[in-house]
Design a protein around this motif. Sequence first.
Motif, PDB file in Angstrom:
ATOM      1  N   ALA A 152      -1.018 -15.481  -8.847  1.00 38.11           N
ATOM      2  CA  ALA A 152      -0.649 -15.419 -10.019  1.00 38.11           C
ATOM      3  C   ALA A 152      -2.798 -14.401 -10.957  1.00 38.11           C
ATOM      4  O   ALA A 152      -3.044 -14.020 -10.553  1.00 38.11           O
ATOM      5  CB  ALA A 152      -1.007 -16.893 -10.657  1.00 38.11           C
ATOM      6  N   VAL A 153      -2.460 -14.240 -12.191  1.00 42.92           N
ATOM      7  CA  VAL A 153      -3.426 -13.700 -12.968  1.00 42.92           C
ATOM      8  C   VAL A 153      -5.046 -14.214 -12.307  1.00 42.92           C
ATOM      9  O   VAL A 153      -5.756 -13.140 -12.353  1.00 42.92           O
ATOM     10  CB  VAL A 153      -3.254 -13.440 -14.205  1.00 42.92           C
ATOM     11  N   GLU A 154      -4.817 -15.216 -12.606  1.00 46.45           N
ATOM     12  CA  GLU A 154      -5.880 -16.265 -12.228  1.00 46.45           C
ATOM     13  C   GLU A 154      -6.758 -15.361 -10.798  1.00 46.45           C
ATOM     14  O   GLU A 154      -8.106 -15.301 -10.327  1.00 46.45           O
ATOM     15  CB  GLU A 154      -6.314 -17.752 -12.253  1.00 46.45           C
ATOM     16  N   ASP A 155      -5.828 -15.297  -9.843  1.00 48.60           N
ATOM     17  CA  ASP A 155      -6.215 -14.749  -8.379  1.00 48.60           C
ATOM     18  C   ASP A 155      -6.114 -13.479  -8.739  1.00 48.60           C
ATOM     19  O   ASP A 155      -6.631 -13.000  -7.144  1.00 48.60           O
ATOM     20  CB  ASP A 155      -4.970 -14.943  -7.257  1.00 48.60           C
ATOM     21  N   GLU A 156      -6.190 -12.827  -9.894  1.00 48.89           N
ATOM     22  CA  GLU A 156      -6.558 -10.729  -8.950  1.00 48.89           C
ATOM     23  C   GLU A 156      -7.799 -11.101  -8.701  1.00 48.89           C
ATOM     24  O   GLU A 156      -8.351 -10.064  -7.878  1.00 48.89           O
ATOM     25  CB  GLU A 156      -6.511 -10.605 -10.944  1.00 48.89           C
ATOM     26  N   PRO A 157      -9.124 -11.229  -9.461  1.00 49.14           N
ATOM     27  CA  PRO A 157     -10.343 -11.306  -9.244  1.00 49.14           C
ATOM     28  C   PRO A 157     -10.868 -11.219  -7.974  1.00 49.14           C
ATOM     29  O   PRO A 157     -10.916 -10.590  -7.049  1.00 49.14           O
ATOM     30  CB  PRO A 157     -11.489 -11.865 -10.117  1.00 49.14           C
ATOM     31  N   ARG A 158     -10.032 -12.263  -7.060  1.00 51.55           N
ATOM     32  CA  ARG A 158     -10.077 -12.670  -5.743  1.00 51.55           C
ATOM     33  C   ARG A 158     -10.038 -11.655  -4.908  1.00 51.55           C
ATOM     34  O   ARG A 158      -9.529 -11.151  -3.883  1.00 51.55           O
ATOM     35  CB  ARG A 158      -9.573 -13.681  -5.602  1.00 51.55           C
ATOM     36  N   ILE A 159      -8.585 -11.341  -5.027  1.00 56.02           N
ATOM     37  CA  ILE A 159      -7.538 -10.595  -4.848  1.00 56.02           C
ATOM     38  C   ILE A 159      -8.569  -9.209  -4.532  1.00 56.02           C
ATOM     39  O   ILE A 159      -8.478  -7.908  -3.920  1.00 56.02           O
ATOM     40  CB  ILE A 159      -5.751 -10.603  -5.196  1.00 56.02           C
ATOM     41  N   ILE A 160      -8.755  -8.756  -5.861  1.00 53.44           N
ATOM     42  CA  ILE A 160      -8.733  -6.815  -5.824  1.00 53.44           C
ATOM     43  C   ILE A 160     -10.770  -6.988  -5.112  1.00 53.44           C
ATOM     44  O   ILE A 160     -10.703  -5.696  -4.328  1.00 53.44           O
ATOM     45  CB  ILE A 160      -9.764  -6.909  -7.525  1.00 53.44           C
ATOM     46  N   GLU A 161     -11.529  -8.182  -4.956  1.00 56.58           N
ATOM     47  CA  GLU A 161     -12.640  -8.130  -4.076  1.00 56.58           C
ATOM     48  C   GLU A 161     -12.417  -8.195  -2.711  1.00 56.58           C
ATOM     49  O   GLU A 161     -12.997  -6.911  -1.886  1.00 56.58           O
ATOM     50  CB  GLU A 161     -13.191  -9.247  -4.654  1.00 56.58           C
ATOM     51  N   MET A 162     -11.018  -8.609  -2.534  1.00 57.95           N
ATOM     52  CA  MET A 162     -10.189  -8.437  -0.898  1.00 57.95           C
ATOM     53  C   MET A 162      -9.921  -7.137  -0.291  1.00 57.95           C
ATOM     54  O   MET A 162     -10.778  -6.612   0.593  1.00 57.95           O
ATOM     55  CB  MET A 162      -9.203  -9.713  -0.789  1.00 57.95           C
ATOM     56  N   VAL A 163      -9.357  -6.455  -1.280  1.00 55.31           N
ATOM     57  CA  VAL A 163      -9.004  -5.032  -1.142  1.00 55.31           C
ATOM     58  C   VAL A 163     -10.077  -4.176  -1.258  1.00 55.31           C
ATOM     59  O   VAL A 163     -10.207  -3.052  -0.236  1.00 55.31           O
ATOM     60  CB  VAL A 163      -8.059  -4.202  -2.140  1.00 55.31           C
ATOM     61  N   LYS A 164     -10.520  -4.139  -2.336  1.00 51.15           N
ATOM     62  CA  LYS A 164     -12.259  -3.508  -1.996  1.00 51.15           C
ATOM     63  C   LYS A 164     -12.826  -3.467  -1.155  1.00 51.15           C
ATOM     64  O   LYS A 164     -13.281  -2.386  -0.484  1.00 51.15           O
ATOM     65  CB  LYS A 164     -13.024  -3.599  -3.384  1.00 51.15           C
ATOM     66  N   TRP A 166     -11.769  -4.356   1.840  1.00 49.72           N
ATOM     67  CA  TRP A 166     -10.726  -3.203   2.955  1.00 49.72           C
ATOM     68  C   TRP A 166     -10.861  -1.991   2.808  1.00 49.72           C
ATOM     69  O   TRP A 166     -11.383  -0.501   3.904  1.00 49.72           O
ATOM     70  CB  TRP A 166      -9.718  -3.791   2.839  1.00 49.72           C
ATOM     71  N   ILE A 167     -10.982  -1.339   1.122  1.00 51.93           N
ATOM     72  CA  ILE A 167     -11.194   0.344   0.875  1.00 51.93           C
ATOM     73  C   ILE A 167     -12.428   0.078   1.911  1.00 51.93           C
ATOM     74  O   ILE A 167     -12.632   1.409   2.067  1.00 51.93           O
ATOM     75  CB  ILE A 167     -10.670   0.190  -0.072  1.00 51.93           C
ATOM     76  N   ALA A 168     -13.690  -0.587   1.160  1.00 52.04           N
ATOM     77  CA  ALA A 168     -14.544  -0.026   1.806  1.00 52.04           C
ATOM     78  C   ALA A 168     -14.875   0.101   3.456  1.00 52.04           C
ATOM     79  O   ALA A 168     -15.427   0.844   3.753  1.00 52.04           O
ATOM     80  CB  ALA A 168     -15.705  -1.137   1.137  1.00 52.04           C
ATOM     81  N   SER A 169     -14.446  -0.730   4.228  1.00 47.55           N
ATOM     82  CA  SER A 169     -14.259  -0.618   6.137  1.00 47.55           C
ATOM     83  C   SER A 169     -13.263   0.799   5.850  1.00 47.55           C
ATOM     84  O   SER A 169     -12.576   0.318   7.099  1.00 47.55           O
ATOM     85  CB  SER A 169     -14.141  -2.122   6.146  1.00 47.55           C
ATOM     86  N   GLU A 170     -12.469   0.932   5.456  1.00 53.99           N
ATOM     87  CA  GLU A 170     -11.356   2.213   5.670  1.00 53.99           C
ATOM     88  C   GLU A 170     -10.396   1.587   6.247  1.00 53.99           C
ATOM     89  O   GLU A 170      -9.675   1.882   6.899  1.00 53.99           O
ATOM     90  CB  GLU A 170     -11.934   3.376   6.305  1.00 53.99           C
ATOM     91  N   GLU A 171     -10.264  -0.024   5.946  1.00 47.28           N
ATOM     92  CA  GLU A 171      -8.662  -0.353   6.261  1.00 47.28           C
ATOM     93  C   GLU A 171      -7.828  -0.337   5.471  1.00 47.28           C
ATOM     94  O   GLU A 171      -6.640   0.090   6.385  1.00 47.28           O
ATOM     95  CB  GLU A 171      -9.297  -2.090   6.705  1.00 47.28           C
ATOM     96  N   VAL A 172      -7.411   0.194   4.696  1.00 44.59           N
ATOM     97  CA  VAL A 172      -5.940   0.986   3.415  1.00 44.59           C
ATOM     98  C   VAL A 172      -6.704   2.133   3.055  1.00 44.59           C
ATOM     99  O   VAL A 172      -8.254   2.211   2.518  1.00 44.59           O
ATOM    100  CB  VAL A 172      -6.038  -0.698   2.350  1.00 44.59           C
ATOM    101  N   PRO A 173      -6.277   2.816   2.432  1.00 40.57           N
ATOM    102  CA  PRO A 173      -7.003   3.716   1.481  1.00 40.57           C
ATOM    103  C   PRO A 173      -7.266   3.158   0.098  1.00 40.57           C
ATOM    104  O   PRO A 173      -6.042   2.410  -0.410  1.00 40.57           O
ATOM    105  CB  PRO A 173      -5.450   4.948   1.833  1.00 40.57           C
ATOM    106  N   GLU A 174      -8.233   4.404  -0.549  1.00 35.87           N
ATOM    107  CA  GLU A 174      -7.984   3.505  -2.178  1.00 35.87           C
ATOM    108  C   GLU A 174      -6.653   4.557  -2.514  1.00 35.87           C
ATOM    109  O   GLU A 174      -6.837   5.333  -2.878  1.00 35.87           O
ATOM    110  CB  GLU A 174      -9.539   4.598  -1.956  1.00 35.87           C
TER     111      GLU A 174
END
Length: 269
Positions: A152-164, A166-174
Amino acid sequence: MPSTLDLCEQYYGTRDVYKLLEINKDTPEKDVKKAYYKLSLKVHPDRVPDDEKAEATEKFKVLAKLHAVLSDPDKKKLYDENGIIDDEDDDGKLSSWIEMWRTIFKPISDEDIGNYQKNYVGSDLEKNDVKKAYLGGKGCINYMMSAVPFMAVEDEPRIIEMVKEWIASEEVPEFKIFTEEPKAKRSRRHKKYARESEEAEEIKAKLAKEGNSLEQKIMKRQNERSQQYDNFFDDLLKKYGESDKKKPKGAKKTPKASKESIRQLDVNL
């Protein structure tokens, strides 16, 4: 009269029970149950259009019989060693198989959903779903909302940090659509989900006032709308995510893992 294996071959194109259920002889009983549930949902007589009910009924009865065989040590041994299924105790009544199905898979309550959500959020399963949704939608958060259970929208900050991370560690592309999402797009999404959340609460309150359980009302609505929703969880996903059908150009289909993970709740209960 055709045997169970004859009917299995007729309706499913194979006499190999394990191949049909996508399991093997040593598969644990709980996983056999999951495999049976997954396949039986597709042919349950109450979950298909009227013009498919006749064939679905026969398919459902075949699956129920196969599950009964694999659940009985002696019958399973007979099949494993000789490829034979004993049909002598089969009364052939659909009502008997449906009653057995209902006994195995109990109805799901709001409390069950809440408990599952608590275990799911923050789990490795959720992280896997988030990663697949991020890649499948090429960073589109709207797409991720429709693909990740309970998001839900309430989860966005947590999810965004999670993905960021992964991006920083190059697990996923940006994807710029994720890291530089326009404020207008985010605002529209938040308004949309706030509106639909209010509507869901109004529906729930109305059903409670009428004295009918939420599950019963949804099942009734399923029949009236020609099986629009597959089950209770599909209804939730439809309400809080899948109604947003606009996906970014080139986006993949919703990952199967996301939906299967939520369907497994009533199998594990």
